[in-house]
Write a protein that holds these residues in place. Structure first.
Motif, PDB file in Angstrom:
ATOM      1  N   THR A 114       0.693  -1.383  -0.010  1.00 40.36           N
ATOM      2  CA  THR A 114       0.143   0.110   0.390  1.00 40.36           C
ATOM      3  C   THR A 114       0.554   0.960  -0.060  1.00 40.36           C
ATOM      4  N   ASP A 115       0.156   2.072  -0.497  1.00 39.98           N
ATOM      5  CA  ASP A 115       1.315   3.539  -0.101  1.00 39.98           C
ATOM      6  C   ASP A 115       1.880   4.402   0.888  1.00 39.98           C
ATOM      7  N   VAL A 116       2.986   4.947   1.050  1.00 38.07           N
ATOM      8  CA  VAL A 116       3.318   4.615   2.805  1.00 38.07           C
ATOM      9  C   VAL A 116       3.174   6.602   2.887  1.00 38.07           C
ATOM     10  N   GLN A 117       2.691   7.181   3.868  1.00 37.17           N
ATOM     11  CA  GLN A 117       2.717   8.592   4.014  1.00 37.17           C
ATOM     12  C   GLN A 117       3.841   9.021   4.384  1.00 37.17           C
ATOM     13  N   THR A 118       4.634   9.529   3.977  1.00 37.27           N
ATOM     14  CA  THR A 118       5.684  10.443   4.591  1.00 37.27           C
ATOM     15  C   THR A 118       5.133  11.896   5.013  1.00 37.27           C
ATOM     16  N   SER A 119       6.605  12.267   5.881  1.00 37.58           N
ATOM     17  CA  SER A 119       6.666  13.277   6.094  1.00 37.58           C
ATOM     18  C   SER A 119       8.489  13.983   6.356  1.00 37.58           C
ATOM     19  N   GLU A 120       8.616  14.738   4.893  1.00 38.87           N
ATOM     20  CA  GLU A 120      10.368  15.060   5.217  1.00 38.87           C
ATOM     21  C   GLU A 120      10.449  16.578   6.312  1.00 38.87           C
ATOM     22  N   TYR A 121      11.575  16.013   6.448  1.00 38.79           N
ATOM     23  CA  TYR A 121      12.155  16.982   7.445  1.00 38.79           C
ATOM     24  C   TYR A 121      13.132  17.510   7.445  1.00 38.79           C
ATOM     25  N   ALA A 122      13.995  18.495   7.635  1.00 44.70           N
ATOM     26  CA  ALA A 122      14.960  19.625   7.395  1.00 44.70           C
ATOM     27  C   ALA A 122      16.205  18.769   8.004  1.00 44.70           C
ATOM     28  N   GLY A 123      16.234  18.339   8.805  1.00 43.75           N
ATOM     29  CA  GLY A 123      17.841  18.019   9.699  1.00 43.75           C
ATOM     30  C   GLY A 123      17.627  16.328  10.475  1.00 43.75           C
ATOM     31  N   LEU A 124      18.566  15.585  11.060  1.00 47.90           N
ATOM     32  CA  LEU A 124      18.307  14.504  12.621  1.00 47.90           C
ATOM     33  C   LEU A 124      17.480  15.268  13.546  1.00 47.90           C
TER      34      LEU A 124
ATOM     35  N   ASN B 110      18.576   6.124   8.101  1.00 47.81           N
ATOM     36  CA  ASN B 110      20.095   4.807   8.063  1.00 47.81           C
ATOM     37  C   ASN B 110      20.752   4.237   9.117  1.00 47.81           C
ATOM     38  N   LYS B 111      20.659   3.920   9.834  1.00 50.38           N
ATOM     39  CA  LYS B 111      21.052   2.930  11.096  1.00 50.38           C
ATOM     40  C   LYS B 111      22.433   3.831  11.377  1.00 50.38           C
ATOM     41  N   ALA B 112      23.589   4.229  10.404  1.00 49.82           N
ATOM     42  CA  ALA B 112      24.610   4.871  10.738  1.00 49.82           C
ATOM     43  C   ALA B 112      24.593   6.637  10.902  1.00 49.82           C
ATOM     44  N   TYR B 113      23.366   7.289  11.095  1.00 49.46           N
ATOM     45  CA  TYR B 113      22.950   8.023  11.914  1.00 49.46           C
ATOM     46  C   TYR B 113      22.311   8.316  13.044  1.00 49.46           C
ATOM     47  N   LEU B 114      22.668   6.663  13.271  1.00 47.56           N
ATOM     48  CA  LEU B 114      22.024   6.901  15.104  1.00 47.56           C
ATOM     49  C   LEU B 114      23.270   7.654  16.120  1.00 47.56           C
ATOM     50  N   ASP B 115      24.986   7.500  15.658  1.00 50.25           N
ATOM     51  CA  ASP B 115      25.710   7.563  16.030  1.00 50.25           C
ATOM     52  C   ASP B 115      25.961   9.179  16.267  1.00 50.25           C
ATOM     53  N   VAL B 116      25.474   9.855  15.287  1.00 50.16           N
ATOM     54  CA  VAL B 116      25.346  11.576  14.383  1.00 50.16           C
ATOM     55  C   VAL B 116      24.474  11.800  15.690  1.00 50.16           C
ATOM     56  N   ILE B 117      23.634  11.279  15.326  1.00 45.99           N
ATOM     57  CA  ILE B 117      22.187  12.255  16.230  1.00 45.99           C
ATOM     58  C   ILE B 117      23.247  12.414  18.273  1.00 45.99           C
TER      59      ILE B 117
ATOM     60  N   GLY C 298      29.262  21.205  -2.140  1.00 43.98           N
ATOM     61  CA  GLY C 298      30.459  22.382  -1.269  1.00 43.98           C
ATOM     62  C   GLY C 298      29.965  22.252  -0.299  1.00 43.98           C
ATOM     63  N   VAL C 299      29.008  21.841   0.521  1.00 43.28           N
ATOM     64  CA  VAL C 299      28.098  22.525   2.556  1.00 43.28           C
ATOM     65  C   VAL C 299      30.091  21.599   2.905  1.00 43.28           C
ATOM     66  N   PRO C 300      30.999  22.073   3.954  1.00 48.55           N
ATOM     67  CA  PRO C 300      31.333  20.490   4.774  1.00 48.55           C
ATOM     68  C   PRO C 300      30.646  19.887   5.540  1.00 48.55           C
ATOM     69  N   ASP C 301      31.917  19.004   5.579  1.00 50.88           N
ATOM     70  CA  ASP C 301      30.932  18.070   6.995  1.00 50.88           C
ATOM     71  C   ASP C 301      32.199  17.353   7.200  1.00 50.88           C
ATOM     72  N   LYS C 302      32.276  16.682   8.161  1.00 49.59           N
ATOM     73  CA  LYS C 302      33.068  15.779   9.215  1.00 49.59           C
ATOM     74  C   LYS C 302      33.233  14.133   8.649  1.00 49.59           C
ATOM     75  N   LEU C 303      34.622  14.398   8.471  1.00 50.90           N
ATOM     76  CA  LEU C 303      35.146  13.261   6.990  1.00 50.90           C
ATOM     77  C   LEU C 303      34.648  12.109   7.769  1.00 50.90           C
ATOM     78  N   THR C 304      34.508  11.861   8.805  1.00 48.88           N
ATOM     79  CA  THR C 304      34.083  10.764   9.349  1.00 48.88           C
ATOM     80  C   THR C 304      32.362   9.930   8.429  1.00 48.88           C
TER      81      THR C 304
ATOM     82  N   MET D  50      24.903  17.163   9.919  1.00 50.78           N
ATOM     83  CA  MET D  50      23.971  17.468  11.444  1.00 50.78           C
ATOM     84  C   MET D  50      23.334  18.753  11.732  1.00 50.78           C
ATOM     85  N   SER D  51      22.506  18.546  12.035  1.00 57.81           N
ATOM     86  CA  SER D  51      21.535  19.824  12.882  1.00 57.81           C
ATOM     87  C   SER D  51      21.691  21.150  13.299  1.00 57.81           C
ATOM     88  N   SER D  52      23.010  20.645  14.808  1.00 54.01           N
ATOM     89  CA  SER D  52      23.332  22.026  15.562  1.00 54.01           C
ATOM     90  C   SER D  52      25.336  21.813  14.678  1.00 54.01           C
ATOM     91  N   LYS D  53      25.667  22.831  15.134  1.00 53.48           N
ATOM     92  CA  LYS D  53      27.421  23.054  15.787  1.00 53.48           C
ATOM     93  C   LYS D  53      27.890  21.781  16.342  1.00 53.48           C
TER      94      LYS D  53
END
Length: 511
Positions: A155-165, A183-190, A301-307, A474-477
């Protein structure tokens, strides 16, 4: 009767010789199949086996000559046992290399999470939920996972988009969405983000989806440039140097931040580039700190941590380093931390040189002496991960990681390595992977066996300045390291020299 007696006298010897001949032929065929040994050495081995076969035949050709016959039988059995053991080692080597080399596909684990107290226990229970997803980050993997969710639910999946973690986590917490696809890897980032450190413990996984991605790289042979191309770029020292041959390889070594299998994308906490020149027998290791603040190949062009590049897959890691150093990485080696311990323990421990006398900050609290230390797997992992004990933090950690690699190379090139050989091969299963083709591995082994000689291994770490910035993922500094361009430029020069065959010295890579 006498003639018949003579024939019967020779039959056992002929049978034994034929059996030994078949065994020796099978061994030679196995050697040819592996491609690990050049024809020159296969010829020498064949000549030696033929000589042994002739000796055995003359010893066993007459059964009535008891003493020579018994000596021949013992010799034939000894040859069979030796060839059997050698075949076992060869088979295990080829089997292991086949399983870990030529990997051209990786998998990213995209999971469906709900709050801990949610009634949903499986994906079907959340069929009427609104799924929160990231609007731009990791969108390719998210969309692929959404298709799998649709196929499973029908069935169709209802989604809602968010800008950041942060926004995604808030939406789940306040009930704006009933589940999130992430993505499971984002849990460590959060968990790194202020106010969200406990979020991973407040959610529960109800479904796990695997998204496959093809890993495509240019091989050295495909990167060779024509003389016209070389003339065009020779005046521009900043241009990428693609003029490499099948004797020169640029390889990315990634230590992923997980103790699970090799199926999931994850933060890359070890980021080392190997420049290997098989002609000059040089290996240059360039370490890049995990917090290096650089644009990712997918971040516009937006910088991020290499990890964080590892979250999006090994392709993004390599492409990002390509951009940073103006190079073309040919292949990658990927190792998880659990595998790291297994390999060190299988080697019987390694000797590692430490620049400092220090105590680790982990719960075990290992002490390391300045100078040489003999480390088991757990100790080597702690040594390679420690950064808080040093004024230079992540910079020194990168140097320590390269020191451990040096220790592994030193141990693996000692004759005593053979007694641990099979256990080392077993330790690689499920913990190590590379897209280096088997034929490339085999050619390097053949070259080393043909030419002999020791390898020179040198290391260099790029540097930077600590700062607080908002990374792309990330959503914060958060803490980042602003690259020191002088050290980056020096790394470029060092890699170029190794590729071109210049012989570096310790002074060249001194900090």
């Amino acid at each position: 009767m006498k003639v018949k007696s003579k024939k019967q006298d020779r039959i056992p010897g002929i049978v034994i010789s034929l059996i030994l001949f078949v065994i020796e032929c099978a061994f030679l065929v196995l050697l040819l199949y592996t491609k690990l040994i050049s024809m020159k050495y296969i010829g020498i081995i064949a000549a030696g086996l033929l000589l042994l076969l002739v000796i055995v035949y003359f010893l066993v050709r007459k059964i009535r000559k008891t003493v020579p016959f018994c000596i021949g039988v013992v010799l034939a059995l000894l040859i069979t046992v030796v060839l059997g053991l050698a075949s076992l080692y060869i088979y295990k080597t080829v089997s292991t290399l086949d399983s870990i080399t030529g990997v051209n596909q990786e998998y990213t684990e995209i999971n469906v999470y709900v709050k801990q107290d949610d009634k949903a226990q499986k994906l079907a229970d959340a069929s009427g939920y609104t799924f929160g997803i990231l609007g731009e980050l990791d969108r390719t993997n998210t969309d692929a996972a959404l298709k799998q969710v649709y196929n499973e639910l029908g069935t169709d999946v209802q989604t809602s988009e968010y800008a950041g973690l942060g926004e995604l986590a808030d939406a789940l917490n306040n009930g704006t969405c009933g589940a999130i696809l992430l993505n499971k890897a984002y849990l460590d980032v959060i968990a790194e983000m202020d106010q969200y450190g406990s979020f991973p413990s407040q959610i529960r996984e109800i479904a796990s989806l695997k998204v496959a991605t093809v890993v495509e790289r240019n091989t050295p042979a495909a990167q060779q440039t024509s003389s016209a191309d070389q003339e065009q770029t020779s005046s521009d020292t900043s241009a990428k140097d693609d003029a490499v041959t099948d004797e020169v390889y640029t390889i990315f070594v990634s230590g992923i931040d997980t103790r699970g299998g090799m199926t999931a994308s994850s933060r890359s906490d070890v980021n080392i580039i190997l420049t290997l020149n098989a002609t000059t027998k040089q290996i240059l290791m360039i370490s890049t700190p995990r917090d290096y603040f650089v644009p990712l190949s997918i971040s516009n062009g937006v910088p991020d941590k290499l990890t964080h590049a590892g979250i999006y897959g090994v392709n993004v890691c390599m492409d990002t380093l390509d951009m940073l150093y103006d190079i073309n990485i040919n292949y990658y080696f990927r190792l998880n931390f659990a595998g790291f311990e297994q390999i060190i323990d299988a080697l019987g421990g390694v000797n590692v040189n430490s620049d400092y006398d220090f105590d680790s900050g982990n719960t075990t609290g290992y002490h390391f002496n300045k100078g040489e230390n003999h480390l088991n797997g757990e100790q080597a992992l702690v040594f390679a991960r420690e950064r808080y004990a040093f004024k230079e933090g992540d910079r020194q950690r990168g140097r320590n990681q390269m020191a451990v690699i040096q220790g592994v190379v030193d141990k693996a090139t000692q004759p005593a390595f053979l007694k641990n050989y099979l256990s080392v091969l077993d330790s690689l299963d499920g913990a190590f992977e590379t897209n280096v083709p088997y034929d490339v591995m085999a050619s390097l082994v053949r070259k080393q066996l043909d030419e002999g000689g020791s390898w020179q291994v040198l290391s260099y770490s790029v540097d930077g300045t600590g700062d607080t910035q908002k990374p792309y993922s990330m959503s914060s500094k958060a803490y980042v390291m602003i690259p020191d361009q002088n050290t980056v430029d020096k790394a470029k020069v060092l890699m170029k020299k190794v590729r071109e065959g210049f012989r570096l010295s310790e002074a060249d890579v001194a900090r």
